[in-house]
Motif scaffolding. Structure first.
Motif, PDB file in Angstrom:
ATOM      1  N   ILE A  49       0.869  -1.148   0.080  1.00 27.42           N
ATOM      2  CA  ILE A  49       0.185   0.105  -0.106  1.00 27.42           C
ATOM      3  C   ILE A  49       0.971   1.268  -0.062  1.00 27.42           C
ATOM      4  O   ILE A  49       1.806   1.414   1.009  1.00 27.42           O
ATOM      5  CB  ILE A  49      -0.705  -0.065   1.183  1.00 27.42           C
ATOM      6  CG1 ILE A  49      -1.872  -1.199   1.182  1.00 27.42           C
ATOM      7  CG2 ILE A  49      -1.954   1.333   1.346  1.00 27.42           C
ATOM      8  CD1 ILE A  49      -2.713  -1.489   2.693  1.00 27.42           C
ATOM      9  N   ALA A  51       0.838   4.908   0.199  1.00 28.61           N
ATOM     10  CA  ALA A  51      -0.094   6.156   0.632  1.00 28.61           C
ATOM     11  C   ALA A  51       0.659   7.532   1.049  1.00 28.61           C
ATOM     12  O   ALA A  51       1.673   7.486   1.656  1.00 28.61           O
ATOM     13  CB  ALA A  51      -0.631   5.838   1.970  1.00 28.61           C
ATOM     14  N   GLU A  54      -3.142   9.938   3.536  1.00 27.43           N
ATOM     15  CA  GLU A  54      -4.266   9.025   3.636  1.00 27.43           C
ATOM     16  C   GLU A  54      -4.862   8.577   4.808  1.00 27.43           C
ATOM     17  O   GLU A  54      -5.344   7.600   4.852  1.00 27.43           O
ATOM     18  CB  GLU A  54      -4.136   7.802   2.670  1.00 27.43           C
ATOM     19  CG  GLU A  54      -3.534   8.159   1.054  1.00 27.43           C
ATOM     20  CD  GLU A  54      -4.586   8.410   0.342  1.00 27.43           C
ATOM     21  OE1 GLU A  54      -5.787   8.840   0.841  1.00 27.43           O
ATOM     22  OE2 GLU A  54      -4.698   8.724  -1.022  1.00 27.43           O
ATOM     23  N   ILE A  58      -7.077   5.088   5.085  1.00 28.38           N
ATOM     24  CA  ILE A  58      -6.270   3.797   5.258  1.00 28.38           C
ATOM     25  C   ILE A  58      -6.776   2.938   6.029  1.00 28.38           C
ATOM     26  O   ILE A  58      -6.546   1.640   5.983  1.00 28.38           O
ATOM     27  CB  ILE A  58      -4.777   4.222   5.277  1.00 28.38           C
ATOM     28  CG1 ILE A  58      -3.855   3.190   4.876  1.00 28.38           C
ATOM     29  CG2 ILE A  58      -4.341   4.730   6.794  1.00 28.38           C
ATOM     30  CD1 ILE A  58      -2.534   3.283   4.638  1.00 28.38           C
ATOM     31  N   VAL A  79       2.808  -0.788   4.256  1.00 26.55           N
ATOM     32  CA  VAL A  79       2.640   0.429   4.146  1.00 26.55           C
ATOM     33  C   VAL A  79       3.793   1.350   3.662  1.00 26.55           C
ATOM     34  O   VAL A  79       4.732   1.083   4.558  1.00 26.55           O
ATOM     35  CB  VAL A  79       1.520   1.018   4.910  1.00 26.55           C
ATOM     36  CG1 VAL A  79       1.282   2.463   4.695  1.00 26.55           C
ATOM     37  CG2 VAL A  79       0.234   0.071   5.329  1.00 26.55           C
ATOM     38  N   CYS A  84       4.392  11.949   3.520  1.00 26.30           N
ATOM     39  CA  CYS A  84       3.345  12.432   4.390  1.00 26.30           C
ATOM     40  C   CYS A  84       3.498  13.441   5.106  1.00 26.30           C
ATOM     41  O   CYS A  84       4.474  13.523   6.028  1.00 26.30           O
ATOM     42  CB  CYS A  84       2.769  10.932   5.098  1.00 26.30           C
ATOM     43  SG  CYS A  84       2.000   9.691   4.067  1.00 26.30           S
ATOM     44  N   THR A  88      -0.866   9.291   8.719  1.00 29.76           N
ATOM     45  CA  THR A  88      -0.933   8.273   8.081  1.00 29.76           C
ATOM     46  C   THR A  88      -0.199   6.904   8.698  1.00 29.76           C
ATOM     47  O   THR A  88      -0.673   5.888   8.689  1.00 29.76           O
ATOM     48  CB  THR A  88      -0.596   8.141   6.380  1.00 29.76           C
ATOM     49  OG1 THR A  88      -1.520   9.220   5.671  1.00 29.76           O
ATOM     50  CG2 THR A  88      -0.600   6.981   5.457  1.00 29.76           C
ATOM     51  N   ALA A  92      -1.781   3.547  10.346  1.00 31.65           N
ATOM     52  CA  ALA A  92      -1.587   2.290  10.058  1.00 31.65           C
ATOM     53  C   ALA A  92      -0.773   1.361  10.896  1.00 31.65           C
ATOM     54  O   ALA A  92      -1.091   0.326  11.123  1.00 31.65           O
ATOM     55  CB  ALA A  92      -0.650   2.175   8.695  1.00 31.65           C
ATOM     56  N   ASP A 137      -4.502   0.707  -3.214  1.00 29.49           N
ATOM     57  CA  ASP A 137      -4.443   2.182  -2.841  1.00 29.49           C
ATOM     58  C   ASP A 137      -5.112   2.337  -1.664  1.00 29.49           C
ATOM     59  O   ASP A 137      -6.036   1.719  -1.331  1.00 29.49           O
ATOM     60  CB  ASP A 137      -5.058   3.154  -4.164  1.00 29.49           C
ATOM     61  CG  ASP A 137      -4.574   3.079  -5.097  1.00 29.49           C
ATOM     62  OD1 ASP A 137      -3.198   2.963  -5.255  1.00 29.49           O
ATOM     63  OD2 ASP A 137      -4.941   3.625  -6.275  1.00 29.49           O
ATOM     64  N   ALA A 138      -4.885   3.514  -0.909  1.00 30.32           N
ATOM     65  CA  ALA A 138      -5.177   3.641   0.418  1.00 30.32           C
ATOM     66  C   ALA A 138      -6.577   3.706   0.723  1.00 30.32           C
ATOM     67  O   ALA A 138      -7.137   3.578   1.772  1.00 30.32           O
ATOM     68  CB  ALA A 138      -4.571   4.769   1.171  1.00 30.32           C
ATOM     69  N   ASP A 139      -7.345   4.276  -0.326  1.00 31.56           N
ATOM     70  CA  ASP A 139      -8.773   4.501  -0.298  1.00 31.56           C
ATOM     71  C   ASP A 139      -9.499   3.301  -0.589  1.00 31.56           C
ATOM     72  O   ASP A 139     -11.108   3.258  -0.826  1.00 31.56           O
ATOM     73  CB  ASP A 139      -9.081   5.490  -1.385  1.00 31.56           C
ATOM     74  CG  ASP A 139      -8.936   5.380  -2.733  1.00 31.56           C
ATOM     75  OD1 ASP A 139      -7.523   5.202  -2.906  1.00 31.56           O
ATOM     76  OD2 ASP A 139      -9.753   5.306  -3.833  1.00 31.56           O
TER      77      ASP A 139
END
Length: 417
Positions: A49, A51, A54, A58, A79, A84, A88, A92, A137-139
């Protein structure tokens, strides 16, 4: 008038001839044809992932991965918190997954982030630890059977597998619905027939799986274009590798709702296509003409669909402008010819979207009234690719993160149907 009519007819004939094979694709989907697989073995997977800011979404993705009906001891989640500026990494890590933080303002983009993540895994884990790697993807949100269904295909010797891409915010507005129908059509009216006919499917951004052996075979992850998914797909196709499809592996992702954001994103797609053609055009042409690769032809035609559509619009506009500068020019007949061409394009796109909507109706998380409404706006969404093409042609397009805010559970999505 006659000149414009002939031009529109010529464009229609060329597009029709180039895309006529998709009639067969449509018949295959309408008849519900497709390959079926039985699980041969259990594989060990690493989930990747990438990110960037996110934190809002996430957590839901990680929860949906941990809720899979596949043995949890065979799935490790990694991740990369890529440049960032929010929490995020903390969100995670609080869910018990492995998190790496990356700071690199020069090499920007998902392709670089995935390479970074794979290199970290290679450093920390013995060679051969994993049979395959998922990319999300994180979404995203995963159906509880997603990994099990993908493994059925993967365990039958398919080195790359892509799944069914749905939209978790289909009903927000005409833009998110346009994206939703676009990806549903790609899944069921392009990838499903491709898989059934034995040609290669296409990876589309997120929700795919590739084997560790394939990664070694291609020399590691080296796909850095603005559209790294297309670069990955075309490289595999040029090498003679096939990407398979699993229609029962359902993934939901969030689609843009703002017009400007949408145009910027699709401009990146087109700019990425230009990058790839400039870099790998020779290999593509060799595979296309040297070995007669239908997969190359098919993927090229679909990649250039917006360009072909834009050509007709530009030609009509140019001819109309030339006519205005011509003595004795009558605007009426030319306007009628242009409107007929636009009307025909609208109807073609409308029925393409409508057919997708009908066959995928029960799987779309949206009220019935809004599904019907958005069938009429789908042609306008497709036409807006021309605005994205204009932005891409102007240059300066860069990779930019898409802000995601739709934090919903699978149960909430089921309630929208």
């Amino acid at each position: 008038m006659k000149t414009l009519t002939y031009i529109n007819l010529a464009i229609a004939v060329v597009v029709g001839l180039c895309c006529c094979y998709q009639v067969l694709f449509t018949l295959i989907r309408v008849r519900g044809l497709g390959r079926r697989f039985k699980e041969r073995s259990l594989s060990r997977f690493a989930v990747l992932i990438a990110a960037r800011d996110e934190a809002a979404v996430i957590g839901q993705l990680i929860d949906s991965i941990k809720a899979q009906d596949y043995p949890s001891e065979l799935v490790d989640i990694y991740v990369v918190a890529d440049n960032c500026t929010d929490s995020t990494a903390m969100v995670a890590a609080s869910r018990g997954v492995t998190v790496y933080q990356r700071r690199n303002k020069i090499q920007v983009g998902k392709g670089y982030a995935l390479e970074f993540l794979l290199s970290k895994i290679a450093q920390d884990k013995p060679e051969g630890t994993y049979d395959g790697f998922f990319v999300f993807d994180a979404d995203n949100l995963l159906d509880p059977h997603y990994i099990s269904e993908m493994n059925k295909v993967f365990s039958n010797g398919c080195p790359v597998v892509t799944g069914y891409r749905n939209a978790k915010n289909f009903g927000d507005n005409w833009i998110s619905a346009g994206y939703g129908m676009y990806f549903l059509r790609e899944s069921e009216y392009l990838n499903r027939p491709r898989d059934y006919l034995g040609t290669s499917c296409a990876v589309s951004g997120t929700g795919f799986l590739f084997s560790a052996k394939l990664l070694e075979k291609v020399g590691g992850w080296h796909y850095y274009a603005l559209t790294e998914d297309l670069e990955f797909t075309l490289d595999l196709v040029c090498r003679g590798e096939k990407i398979s499809y699993c229609s029962t592996a359902v993934l939901y992702d969030e689609q843009p709702t703002g017009f400007k954001q949408s145009v910027v994103q699709r401009a990146r797609w087109m700019r990425g296509l230009m990058q790839i053609m400039g870099k790998n055009g020779g290999s593509l042409l060799h595979a296309l003409f040297g070995s007669g690769s239908f997969a190359c032809y098919d993927l090229l035609i679909n990649s250039l669909a917006a360009v072909l559509m834009g050509l007709g619009f530009v030609m009509n506009t140019v001819m109309f402008a030339v006519g205005l500068c011509t003595p004795g020019f009558e605007t009426g007949p030319v306007v009628i010819a242009a409107l007929l061409a636009l009307g025909g394009t609208y109807l073609g796109l409308y029925f393409t979207g409508l057919l997708t909507l009908i066959t995928e109706w029960r799987r779309i998380p949206c009220r019935a009234s809004r599904k019907i409404l958005f069938s009429f706006t789908y042609p306008f969404f497709m036409a807006s690719f021309m605005a994205a093409l204009a932005v891409a042609m102007s240059g300066g397009t860069q990779w930019k993160p898409i802000r995601h805010t739709v934090a919903v559970s699978l149960g909430e999505l089921d309630g929208r149907r």
